[in-house]
Motif scaffolding. Structure first.
Motif, mmCIF file in Angstrom:
data_model
loop_
_atom_site.group_PDB
_atom_site.id
_atom_site.type_symbol
_atom_site.label_atom_id
_atom_site.label_comp_id
_atom_site.label_asym_id
_atom_site.label_seq_id
_atom_site.Cartn_x
_atom_site.Cartn_y
_atom_site.Cartn_z
ATOM 1 N N MET A 1 -4.353 -29.451 46.449
ATOM 2 C CA MET A 1 -5.390 -29.313 45.432
ATOM 3 C C MET A 1 -4.897 -30.024 44.185
ATOM 4 O O MET A 1 -3.700 -30.288 44.043
ATOM 5 N N PRO A 2 -5.781 -30.350 43.257
ATOM 6 C CA PRO A 2 -5.300 -30.882 41.982
ATOM 7 C C PRO A 2 -4.426 -29.848 41.282
ATOM 8 O O PRO A 2 -4.688 -28.642 41.367
ATOM 9 N N TRP A 3 -3.389 -30.321 40.605
ATOM 10 C CA TRP A 3 -2.515 -29.400 39.885
ATOM 11 C C TRP A 3 -2.122 -30.004 38.548
ATOM 12 O O TRP A 3 -2.145 -31.217 38.354
ATOM 13 N N VAL A 4 -1.791 -29.109 37.637
ATOM 14 C CA VAL A 4 -1.272 -29.503 36.335
ATOM 15 C C VAL A 4 -0.098 -28.603 36.008
ATOM 16 O O VAL A 4 -0.113 -27.407 36.319
ATOM 17 N N SER A 5 0.933 -29.180 35.424
ATOM 18 C CA SER A 5 2.067 -28.408 34.928
ATOM 19 C C SER A 5 2.063 -28.511 33.404
ATOM 20 O O SER A 5 2.189 -29.606 32.852
ATOM 21 N N LEU A 6 1.864 -27.378 32.745
ATOM 22 C CA LEU A 6 1.728 -27.357 31.291
ATOM 23 C C LEU A 6 3.069 -27.143 30.608
ATOM 24 O O LEU A 6 3.950 -26.453 31.142
ATOM 25 N N ARG A 7 3.192 -27.721 29.415
ATOM 26 C CA ARG A 7 4.371 -27.499 28.584
ATOM 27 C C ARG A 7 4.069 -26.394 27.595
ATOM 28 O O ARG A 7 3.032 -26.410 26.913
ATOM 29 N N ALA A 8 4.962 -25.427 27.488
ATOM 30 C CA ALA A 8 4.794 -24.331 26.538
ATOM 31 C C ALA A 8 4.755 -24.855 25.102
ATOM 32 O O ALA A 8 5.324 -25.907 24.795
ATOM 33 N N PRO A 9 4.103 -24.135 24.181
ATOM 34 C CA PRO A 9 3.858 -24.671 22.843
ATOM 35 C C PRO A 9 5.016 -24.569 21.862
ATOM 36 O O PRO A 9 5.024 -25.266 20.853
ATOM 37 N N LEU A 10 5.998 -23.703 22.118
ATOM 38 C CA LEU A 10 7.083 -23.513 21.161
ATOM 39 C C LEU A 10 8.254 -24.423 21.523
ATOM 40 O O LEU A 10 8.912 -24.230 22.544
ATOM 41 N N GLU A 11 8.521 -25.409 20.685
ATOM 42 C CA GLU A 11 9.606 -26.339 20.957
ATOM 43 C C GLU A 11 10.949 -25.709 20.606
ATOM 44 O O GLU A 11 11.112 -25.108 19.546
ATOM 45 N N MET A 12 11.923 -25.875 21.507
ATOM 46 C CA MET A 12 13.235 -25.272 21.328
ATOM 47 C C MET A 12 14.326 -26.302 21.092
ATOM 48 O O MET A 12 15.480 -25.945 20.864
ATOM 49 N N GLY A 13 13.980 -27.577 21.165
ATOM 50 C CA GLY A 13 14.994 -28.612 21.062
ATOM 51 C C GLY A 13 15.610 -28.917 22.408
ATOM 52 O O GLY A 13 15.510 -28.138 23.363
ATOM 53 N N HIS A 14 16.258 -30.076 22.506
ATOM 54 C CA HIS A 14 16.931 -30.511 23.729
ATOM 55 C C HIS A 14 15.973 -30.579 24.912
ATOM 56 O O HIS A 14 16.378 -30.355 26.064
ATOM 57 N N GLY A 15 14.694 -30.827 24.637
ATOM 58 C CA GLY A 15 13.712 -31.002 25.700
ATOM 59 C C GLY A 15 13.085 -29.745 26.229
ATOM 60 O O GLY A 15 12.221 -29.808 27.108
#
Length: 211
Positions: A48-62
């Motif tokens: 099926m189509p999929w998406v992997s989301l990035r969480a909104p709070l940046e922690m540094g180092h990626g």
């Protein structure tokens, strides 16, 4: 909090996401990123189509997080509501309104998978909670969840020392009262995912996804 979350999408997203009945949403754990769970697509057989989301709070180092850790296993409800709204904002913008969402999350991402179910249960199908837990505060969809008792997979390792015991106990109490739960524990597994769990999730999905 902006709903403009970063993401990685399946190669067929542009052609298939508008008409697919189910879209998978991958939700990574604390300190990880949107590339982390994409490796689950093949072993879980996600056709099926999929998406992997990035969480909104940046922690540094990626790395990024869905919420700050204050009391381990017991996050504050207000920031959780904002983060949940951000995820739904992305879904509302990019996914057909008639598609069901299949949330698959690890750790904090597993928590977020439960939040999607507990806020808009009519949009969610068969959440996968891997080494995650549920929020202590009541959520808008809890009564609807209890009435419909959707299928949920909850897996965790017996040696997981990351998720606080009160959060595990809360989840072990809440899920059976509100859902049709498939619960699995994995001896010797710490805060992670092993092949046995992947096999169990694949079996669960085969039973609960539309053919």
């Amino acid at each position: 909090m902006s709903a403009a979350l970063r993401d990685v999408r399946s190669s067929d997203w542009a052609s298939a996401s508008g008409s697919a009945p189910v879209v998978a949403v991958l939700l990574h754990g604390y300190g990880s990123n949107e590339h982390d769970l994409t490796g689950l697509v093949e072993p879980l057989g996600l056709e099926m189509p999929w998406v992997s989301l990035r969480a909104p709070l940046e922690m540094g180092h990626g790395g990024a997080a869905w919420f700050e850790i204050t009391t381990p296993g017991n996050p504050d409800p207000e920031p959780i509501a904002e983060t949940t709204d951000a995820v739904w904002g992305w879904i509302d913008e990019h996914v057909s309104s008639v598609a069901r969402i299949l949330p698959i999350g690890f750790s904090q991402g597993g928590f977020m998978a439960s939040q999607l179910l507990r806020t808009r249960p009519e949009r969610v199908l068969a959440p996968i909670i891997l080494a995650g837990f549920v929020l202590s505060a009541p959520q808008p969809g809890d009564e609807a969840v209890a009435a419909s008792r959707p299928a949920v997979f909850w897996g965790r390792g017996t040696e997981d020392r990351v998720i606080a015991e009160p959060a595990v106990a809360r989840t072990a109490s809440w899920l059976p009262l509100h859902t049709t739960l498939t619960e699995r524990t994995y001896p010797g597994l710490a805060h992670g995912i092993n092949q046995a769990e992947l096999d169990d999730v694949r079996t669960f999905l085969a039973a609960h996804l539309p053919s």
